[in-house]
Scaffold this motif. Structure first.
Motif, PDB file in Angstrom:
ATOM      1  N   MET A   1      43.131  32.714  32.555  1.00  0.00           N
ATOM      2  CA  MET A   1      44.512  33.124  32.892  1.00  0.00           C
ATOM      3  C   MET A   1      44.944  32.427  34.180  1.00  0.00           C
ATOM      4  N   GLU A   2      45.980  31.612  34.092  1.00  0.00           N
ATOM      5  CA  GLU A   2      46.441  30.899  35.281  1.00  0.00           C
ATOM      6  C   GLU A   2      47.448  31.753  36.047  1.00  0.00           C
ATOM      7  N   THR A   3      47.158  31.964  37.301  1.00  0.00           N
ATOM      8  CA  THR A   3      48.058  32.699  38.188  1.00  0.00           C
ATOM      9  C   THR A   3      48.080  31.957  39.515  1.00  0.00           C
ATOM     10  N   ILE A   4      48.894  32.444  40.417  1.00  0.00           N
ATOM     11  CA  ILE A   4      48.912  31.865  41.767  1.00  0.00           C
ATOM     12  C   ILE A   4      47.514  31.966  42.403  1.00  0.00           C
ATOM     13  N   SER A   6      44.551  31.939  40.760  1.00  0.00           N
ATOM     14  CA  SER A   6      43.625  30.949  40.190  1.00  0.00           C
ATOM     15  C   SER A   6      43.890  29.584  40.815  1.00  0.00           C
ATOM     16  N   LYS A   7      45.146  29.313  41.164  1.00  0.00           N
ATOM     17  CA  LYS A   7      45.475  28.035  41.824  1.00  0.00           C
ATOM     18  C   LYS A   7      44.912  28.004  43.240  1.00  0.00           C
ATOM     19  N   ILE A   8      44.917  29.137  43.907  1.00  0.00           N
ATOM     20  CA  ILE A   8      44.305  29.203  45.244  1.00  0.00           C
ATOM     21  C   ILE A   8      42.799  28.984  45.115  1.00  0.00           C
ATOM     22  N   MET A   9      42.187  29.633  44.115  1.00  0.00           N
ATOM     23  CA  MET A   9      40.735  29.453  43.909  1.00  0.00           C
ATOM     24  C   MET A   9      40.390  27.996  43.639  1.00  0.00           C
ATOM     25  N   VAL A  38      44.669  40.950  54.224  1.00  0.00           N
ATOM     26  CA  VAL A  38      43.844  39.986  53.488  1.00  0.00           C
ATOM     27  C   VAL A  38      43.722  40.449  52.044  1.00  0.00           C
ATOM     28  N   LEU A  39      43.760  39.505  51.129  1.00  0.00           N
ATOM     29  CA  LEU A  39      43.554  39.793  49.711  1.00  0.00           C
ATOM     30  C   LEU A  39      42.137  39.381  49.324  1.00  0.00           C
ATOM     31  N   VAL A  40      41.457  40.262  48.618  1.00  0.00           N
ATOM     32  CA  VAL A  40      40.096  39.972  48.134  1.00  0.00           C
ATOM     33  C   VAL A  40      40.158  39.944  46.612  1.00  0.00           C
ATOM     34  N   ILE A  41      39.779  38.814  46.031  1.00  0.00           N
ATOM     35  CA  ILE A  41      39.850  38.676  44.570  1.00  0.00           C
ATOM     36  C   ILE A  41      38.482  38.293  43.998  1.00  0.00           C
ATOM     37  N   PRO A  42      38.182  38.802  42.810  1.00  0.00           N
ATOM     38  CA  PRO A  42      36.978  38.314  42.130  1.00  0.00           C
ATOM     39  C   PRO A  42      37.246  36.924  41.567  1.00  0.00           C
ATOM     40  N   LYS A  43      36.229  36.072  41.550  1.00  0.00           N
ATOM     41  CA  LYS A  43      36.404  34.747  40.953  1.00  0.00           C
ATOM     42  C   LYS A  43      36.537  34.847  39.436  1.00  0.00           C
ATOM     43  N   LYS A  44      35.917  35.860  38.874  1.00  0.00           N
ATOM     44  CA  LYS A  44      36.075  36.113  37.440  1.00  0.00           C
ATOM     45  C   LYS A  44      37.475  36.683  37.201  1.00  0.00           C
ATOM     46  N   TYR A  45      38.105  36.248  36.120  1.00  0.00           N
ATOM     47  CA  TYR A  45      39.424  36.808  35.822  1.00  0.00           C
ATOM     48  C   TYR A  45      39.316  38.237  35.284  1.00  0.00           C
ATOM     49  N   ILE A  46      39.956  39.149  35.983  1.00  0.00           N
ATOM     50  CA  ILE A  46      40.109  40.549  35.541  1.00  0.00           C
ATOM     51  C   ILE A  46      41.545  40.913  35.885  1.00  0.00           C
ATOM     52  N   HIS A  47      42.247  41.576  34.978  1.00  0.00           N
ATOM     53  CA  HIS A  47      43.666  41.863  35.224  1.00  0.00           C
ATOM     54  C   HIS A  47      43.844  42.797  36.415  1.00  0.00           C
ATOM     55  N   ASN A  48      43.221  43.958  36.358  1.00  0.00           N
ATOM     56  CA  ASN A  48      43.294  44.890  37.487  1.00  0.00           C
ATOM     57  C   ASN A  48      42.194  45.940  37.339  1.00  0.00           C
ATOM     58  N   VAL A  49      42.149  46.873  38.268  1.00  0.00           N
ATOM     59  CA  VAL A  49      41.075  47.885  38.255  1.00  0.00           C
ATOM     60  C   VAL A  49      41.081  48.676  36.942  1.00  0.00           C
ATOM     61  N   LEU A  50      42.266  48.848  36.363  1.00  0.00           N
ATOM     62  CA  LEU A  50      42.371  49.653  35.140  1.00  0.00           C
ATOM     63  C   LEU A  50      41.804  48.939  33.922  1.00  0.00           C
TER      64      LEU A  50
END
Ligand code: 5GP
Length: 113
Positions: A1-4, A6-9, A38-50
């Motif tokens: 899933m490409e998002t802003i 994933s582009k930062i990653m 600060v934003l902390v993101i997993p490198k694996k794509y996951i939509h959200n906590v839900l």
């Protein structure tokens, strides 16, 4: 899933990265809502906590631990912080890639709007 995010990653767009390990990336929010944001993101794509699955249990822990490390790195662990996961439309999630907001450096109001 490409998002802003994933582009930062992928380093396709710049970000002020404050922490990185095998599992997560942490970078400053472009529109900070507190002196530390600060934003902390997993490198694996996951939509959200839900949308986390049982198989993400270890990763979920790694995300939380990274939030704690970020708070220490940013010098707000003594004053405290708010760690927020916006989820979906009602939660106000704009970027569809799981992320924690680590906010601090001032006294934050409650309840949120
Ligand atoms: P959400 O509303 O999805 O919980 O939070 C998304 C966050 O991403 C917002 O706080 C927003 O300011 C931040 N953001 C959006 N685009 C960019 C960007 O290109 N770079 C950085 N560093 N943060 C961004």
């Amino acid at each position: 899933m490409e998002t802003i995010f994933s582009k930062i990653m992928a380093r396709e767009i710049p970000a002020d990265i404050v922490y990185e390990d095998e599992h997560v990336l942490a970078f400053k929010d472009i529109a900070p809502q507190a002196p530390v944001h600060v934003l902390v993101i997993p490198k694996k794509y996951i939509h959200n906590v839900l949308t986390l699955e049982e198989s993400d249990t270890e990763l979920a822990g790694q995300i939380l631990l990274a939030c704690s490390k970020v708070a220490q790195l940013m010098g707000i662990e003594e004053g405290g912080a708010r760690i927020v996961f916006n989820c979906g439309t009602d939660g106000g999630q704009a970027v569809p890639h799981l992320h924690a907001h680590v906010l601090g450096g001032r006294k934050l109001g409650w309840p949120p709007g």
